[in-house]
Scaffold this motif. Structure first.
Motif, PDB file in Angstrom:
ATOM      1  N   PRO A 206       0.850  -1.199   0.000  1.00 53.13           N
ATOM      2  CA  PRO A 206       0.000   0.000   0.000  1.00 53.13           C
ATOM      3  C   PRO A 206       0.877   1.239   0.000  1.00 53.13           C
TER       4      PRO A 206
ATOM      5  N   TYR B 104      -2.446   0.659  -4.268  1.00 55.15           N
ATOM      6  CA  TYR B 104      -1.613  -0.521  -4.140  1.00 55.15           C
ATOM      7  C   TYR B 104      -0.687  -0.629  -5.345  1.00 55.15           C
TER       8      TYR B 104
ATOM      9  N   GLY C 275       1.753   1.915   3.983  1.00 51.64           N
ATOM     10  CA  GLY C 275       0.868   1.651   5.110  1.00 51.64           C
ATOM     11  C   GLY C 275       1.389   2.371   6.340  1.00 51.64           C
ATOM     12  N   ASP C 276       1.635   1.597   7.410  1.00 54.83           N
ATOM     13  CA  ASP C 276       2.076   2.221   8.657  1.00 54.83           C
ATOM     14  C   ASP C 276       3.587   2.420   8.700  1.00 54.83           C
TER      15      ASP C 276
ATOM     16  N   HIS D 221       0.339 -28.187   7.847  1.00 57.40           N
ATOM     17  CA  HIS D 221       0.145 -26.782   7.540  1.00 57.40           C
ATOM     18  C   HIS D 221       0.995 -25.962   8.507  1.00 57.40           C
ATOM     19  N   ASN D 222       1.492 -24.815   8.039  1.00 58.68           N
ATOM     20  CA  ASN D 222       2.182 -23.936   8.951  1.00 58.68           C
ATOM     21  C   ASN D 222       2.011 -22.504   8.544  1.00 58.68           C
TER      22      ASN D 222
ATOM     23  N   ALA E 232      -8.618  -3.679   0.328  1.00 55.88           N
ATOM     24  CA  ALA E 232      -7.327  -4.014   0.925  1.00 55.88           C
ATOM     25  C   ALA E 232      -7.032  -3.001   2.003  1.00 55.88           C
ATOM     26  N   ASN E 233      -6.473  -3.493   3.109  1.00 55.21           N
ATOM     27  CA  ASN E 233      -6.142  -2.610   4.225  1.00 55.21           C
ATOM     28  C   ASN E 233      -4.815  -1.912   3.955  1.00 55.21           C
ATOM     29  N   LEU E 234      -4.649  -0.743   4.549  1.00 51.79           N
ATOM     30  CA  LEU E 234      -3.339  -0.088   4.529  1.00 51.79           C
ATOM     31  C   LEU E 234      -2.651  -0.520   5.822  1.00 51.79           C
ATOM     32  N   GLY E 235      -1.754  -1.481   5.718  1.00 51.06           N
ATOM     33  CA  GLY E 235      -1.076  -1.948   6.918  1.00 51.06           C
ATOM     34  C   GLY E 235      -1.816  -3.097   7.573  1.00 51.06           C
ATOM     35  N   VAL E 236      -1.231  -3.631   8.638  1.00 49.17           N
ATOM     36  CA  VAL E 236      -1.786  -4.804   9.322  1.00 49.17           C
ATOM     37  C   VAL E 236      -2.934  -4.357  10.229  1.00 49.17           C
TER      38      VAL E 236
ATOM     39  N   ASN F 254      -5.927 -21.832  11.143  1.00 46.75           N
ATOM     40  CA  ASN F 254      -4.512 -21.863  10.777  1.00 46.75           C
ATOM     41  C   ASN F 254      -3.651 -22.300  11.955  1.00 46.75           C
TER      42      ASN F 254
ATOM     43  N   ALA G 224      -4.194 -25.982  12.598  1.00 49.04           N
ATOM     44  CA  ALA G 224      -3.573 -26.806  11.561  1.00 49.04           C
ATOM     45  C   ALA G 224      -2.064 -26.870  11.779  1.00 49.04           C
ATOM     46  N   ALA G 225      -1.476 -25.732  12.203  1.00 53.10           N
ATOM     47  CA  ALA G 225      -0.040 -25.710  12.464  1.00 53.10           C
ATOM     48  C   ALA G 225       0.292 -26.576  13.675  1.00 53.10           C
TER      49      ALA G 225
ATOM     50  N   ASP H  32      -6.397  -9.545   2.433  1.00 54.32           N
ATOM     51  CA  ASP H  32      -5.818 -10.822   1.989  1.00 54.32           C
ATOM     52  C   ASP H  32      -6.534 -11.411   0.778  1.00 54.32           C
TER      53      ASP H  32
ATOM     54  N   ARG I  21      -9.713   4.410   5.562  1.00 54.54           N
ATOM     55  CA  ARG I  21      -8.314   4.050   5.269  1.00 54.54           C
ATOM     56  C   ARG I  21      -8.238   2.688   4.583  1.00 54.54           C
TER      57      ARG I  21
ATOM     58  N   VAL J 232      -8.287   0.627   0.578  1.00 54.01           N
ATOM     59  CA  VAL J 232      -8.208   0.817  -0.863  1.00 54.01           C
ATOM     60  C   VAL J 232      -9.168  -0.156  -1.539  1.00 54.01           C
TER      61      VAL J 232
ATOM     62  N   GLN K 247     -12.285 -12.706 -21.683  1.00 56.94           N
ATOM     63  CA  GLN K 247     -12.053 -11.763 -22.781  1.00 56.94           C
ATOM     64  C   GLN K 247     -11.082 -12.313 -23.831  1.00 56.94           C
TER      65      GLN K 247
END
Lengths: 432, 410
Positions: free
Chosen positions: A105, A117, A177-178, A235-236, B62-66, B154, B157-158, B232, B262, B264, B280
């Motif tokens: 971003p 993006y 982003g941050d 899975h990991n 989509a996020n800007l950052g986590v 997740n 599973a790990a 994601d 904030r 996109v 197409q």
């Protein structure tokens, strides 16, 4: 003499305007279609780094477990993080770079521009010198930046134009982003085709990324990865230890001896990993050079090859059509030719005269075909495919077109002219 | 009609006659294969998706950052979207049919099995089946208490414990998967293994196409009870009446923007756009193939017209003599028609062999099926008709030659 033949030819062609137009059009359509498709094929199967590609190699390893094992399996197309890092740090090649794609971003400093993006490449220092990526401003980052997860970036000239109006932006901060990274270099215009170093990105012919970051930094900032990922076994969530292949690794090997040595090293590495219990399958390595890798991956879209076959089939039909018409036309003039023979014209003279006539048709067809090829390529460029913008006629293809046109016209002219020269003058005179 | 005189006259123009035959043969071979390729493309473009395509819109953010609060954000987003008037169903999907990115998993019927039974696309997202509008054949859709959060799945599973409570335990499969795994049997209550974790089949939907890799089984898709979070690559899917789509899309964008500016917007489109963008290249290729077929047929037809005209002009005297000796106009007309028919027939026979050879070549290199037999008679009739149409003009001109020509010299 040639001027006279040309006069005769034009006179004869004017007598059947419709037919002349039909023959020229048929050749033009055939050549136009073949040249359009051949140019697209030529552009798409070209060497992305001429002069350098033969020293670039793509190592493959077989790190998977025995689940689903078949002896004919090819090794995966990419590397795991552990193997990639091991090969990278071993430094057994003249240069090496580990990489993956991603999106970042970008928040422009100017508030007038909305955040957006950008495609990014997370890689290691050797990427730029190894692939001869030209720098407009500044420099690439160094191996120590890789190790220290430095907050640095190289950006494309396109992004530099957008964010900094094309001025030297090295030393400026780029807000992702941050987090913020310092721009150390700006790439000059650089678009290798195909996008060979990662062919999973936008149909293999996508544009070069706008942001380049050290791989370690990108992982540290938890930036999003893009591209193909294949996992097996458990899975990991942590890609650094997960049994997943998701990284591309390229090496530069400057001599055949080094290639052989590197191949040996890969085998040795695999055996070592097997002894450690990390690898389970039999040792299976590949070390294809750049063009070999593109060929193995069948990068050129099959549609494009199919279109080329189709166009040449079409050209063949058009040629057969023209030969037939020209032959019929010449045979119809058997009487006239007989008279000329009886008056003392040699076979050679007749042949030359007829060849000039068919040559005029072939050449005009070729020239119209070239114009049609320009139209055809323009049409291809209007299409939505990722490679559309690349469809341009270059010097070598222009020459090929010219040769094709001459060749086609000769083929179309020789047979009818030769056949018409075989006329026995006496017979023709008698029948009238 | 007597054929012998035609043959003997053709034998005096062997090369020209052969050129016509070759042209017809090549055209026949190329057109047969091109039409076959067109039909393959059309089939692909009309592929059944199994979802309510005309009622859906997609918004990808989509996020800007986590975003540590992504889970709460997702629930708020979904609630806001549900409130928009006209919206009937809302879901956040990890992936959707007809997109280039795809999440697959190989599945087994027994964890000790050596090779996987098949590789299927995994769709997840709360309320996804209802939003897609997939048609339930037997069993039930996924319920709220079946769902698990993606991050918990997740982590579990790990962890490696196949019986972890955080892992999903049930799934819905397509009819295609059921037919492949348990042909002719009732799939409900049977187990599918993801690694070592067993999942019980609770429902079967009629159709649900996978995102892109159709060659691995176009409808090998599974619906699993996992809740994704925004970002994601996941997309909000909103179902509404077809005529409401544009309004709802606008309102949804405004609502999402109001909740969190904030972010996109990566995609905002109706499902009709999704399908049309995805195919197409196929559309362009179809257009090209149609163009080549038409051009080929026109060139061939014009070639026959040109050649026919020459032959007629060349034989004017002979025709005049025949007419003077009592041949009717019909006789002359039929002569040229039969001549063309003979040439076309030989061309078609050679063309069919060639078409078959080209098809074998294409099967080898382009994963094409065998050319259906029906193409041969249809192709033959088509080329015969084109030949007859093309020769009609010159033949009529020949028939119009008056007998008096016989008495004139040159």
């Amino acid at each position: 003499m040639f001027g006279y033949y040309l006069d005769m030819a034009l006179h004869s062609l004017r007598r059947n305007r419709m037919l002349t137009a039909l023959m020229v059009l048929a050749i033009a359509l055939g050549i136009g279609a073949s040249m359009t498709t051949l140019t697209v094929l030529h552009v798409l199967s070209g060497d992305p780094l001429p002069g350098t590609s033969q020293t670039l190699f793509y190592p493959q390893l077989e790190p998977r477990d025995m689940d689903g094992y078949q002896p004919t399996d090819e090794p995966p197309d990419q590397l795991t993080w552990i193997d990639g890092m091991n090969l990278l740090h071993a430094r057994r090649a003249d240069r090496q770079a580990l990489m993956t794609g991603g999106t970042v971003p970008v928040q422009p400093v100017q508030s007038s521009v909305d955040p957006f993006y950008s495609d990014a490449r997370y890689t290691t220092a050797d990427f730029f010198p190894m692939f001869k990526a030209p720098m407009l401003y500044g420099r690439a980052w160094s191996a120590s930046d890789d190790d220290s997860k430095a907050r640095v970036a190289v950006i494309s000239s396109k992004l530099n134009d957008k964010l900094f109006s094309g001025k030297d932006s090295t030393g400026q901060m780029l807000q992702l982003g941050d987090d913020a990274v310092r721009i150390v270099g700006v790439l000059d215009r650089w678009r290798p085709n195909p996008h060979f170093y990662d062919i999973n990105i936008s149909g293999s012919y996508g544009p070069t990324e706008d942001v380049f970051l050290p791989l370690s930094t990108a992982r540290d900032l938890k930036l999003t990865n893009n591209g193909m990922m294949n996992c097996w076994g458990g899975h990991n969530d942590h890609l650094e230890i997960a049994p997943c292949t998701w990284l591309q690794f390229w090496v530069q090997l400057d001599s055949p001896a080094k290639v052989a040595a590197y191949r040996e090293y890969l085998t040795h590495y695999s055996q070592e990993q097997k002894a450690l219990g990390r690898f389970q399958r039999p040792v299976n390595i590949r070390l294809l050079d750049l063009m070999g890798w593109l060929d193995y991956q069948k990068v050129v879209p099959s549609d494009v090859r199919l279109q080329t076959w189709l166009a040449f089939g079409f050209l063949l039909v058009c040629l057969v059509n023209t030969v037939g018409l020209m032959l019929a036309k010449f045979m119809r003039r058997a009487g006239e030719l007989g008279v000329r023979r009886a008056l003392g014209a040699s076979k050679r003279a007749l042949f030359a005269q007829l060849l000039v006539e068919s040559g005029v048709i072939g050449l005009s067809g070729g020239i119209c075909g070239l114009l049609l090829a320009f139209v055809g390529l323009w049409l291809v460029r209007q299409r939505p495919s990722s490679y559309a913008g690349l469809a341009q006629l270059d010097m070598s293809m222009l020459l090929t077109t010219f040769l094709l046109a001459i060749g086609a016209s000769l083929i179309a002219g020789l047979l009818p002219a030769w056949r018409a020269c075989q006329i026995t003058p006496a017979l023709q005179l008698k029948s009238n | 009609m007597e054929i012998r005189p035609i043959l003997s006259s053709l034998s005096r123009h062997k090369i020209t006659a052969w050129l016509v035959i070759i042209e017809i043969a090549l055209t026949c071979a190329i057109v047969c294969n091109a039409v076959f390729l067109i039909s393959q493309r059309v089939d692909r473009m009309n592929m059944v998706s199994g979802i309510a395509e005309h009622e859906l819109v997609e918004i990808q953010l989509a996020n800007l950052g986590v975003r540590p609060d992504a889970k709460a954000r997702t629930q708020e987003d979904l609630a806001a979207l549900r409130k928009i008037p006209g919206v009937t169903q809302v879901s956040l999907a990890n992936q959707m049919p007809f997109s280039d990115s795809e999440t697959n998993n190989s599945i087994k019927l027994d964890p000790t099995q050596k090779l996987p039974s098949l590789s299927a696309a995994l769709y997840w997202g709360e309320n996804l089946a209802q939003t897609f509008g997939t048609q339930l054949v037997v069993g039930r859709n996924l319920r709220e208490d079946d769902y698990r959060d993606l991050d918990a799945v997740n982590k579990a599973a790990a962890g490696g414990d196949p019986n972890d409570k955080a892992l999903p335990r049930v799934l819905v499969i397509t009819q295609a998967v059921a037919d492949k795994l348990w042909p002719g049997k009732n799939p409900l209550g049977r187990f599918i293994y993801f690694g070592k974790t067993p999942e019980t089949v609770v429902g079967v939907v009629a159709h649900l196409v996978r995102p892109a890799s159709f060659s691995q089984g176009a409808e090998f898709s599974l619906l699993v009870p996992i809740r994704p979070v925004v970002g994601d690559g996941s997309s909000y899917l909103i179902r509404t009446a077809p005529q409401e789509r544009q309004r709802v899309l606008k309102a949804a964008l405004a609502a999402l923007k109001a909740l969190d500016p904030r972010r996109v917007v990566i995609e905002k489109r109706t499902w009709d756009d999704v399908r049309s963008e995805f195919f197409q290249n196929d559309r362009a290729m179809t257009g090209l193939l149609v163009g080549v077929c038409v051009a080929l047929l026109v060139v061939t037809a014009l070639g026959i017209v040109g050649l026919g005209s020459f032959w007629v002009a060349q034989r004017r005297r002979t025709i005049g003599v025949r007419r003077a000796l009592g041949a009717t106009r019909g006789n002359i007309l039929h002569y040229f028609q039969t001549e063309n028919f003979l040439l076309a027939t030989i061309g078609i026979v050679i063309g069919m062999v060639l078409a078959y050879a080209i098809n074998l070549f294409l099967m080898l290199h382009y994963e094409l099926p065998r050319l259906p037999v029906i193409y041969f008679p249809v192709g033959a009739v088509l080329l015969w008709s084109i030949g007859q149409l093309a020769v009609l003009g010159p033949a009529l001109r020949a028939a119009a030659v008056p007998p008096v020509v016989a008495t004139r010299s040159v």
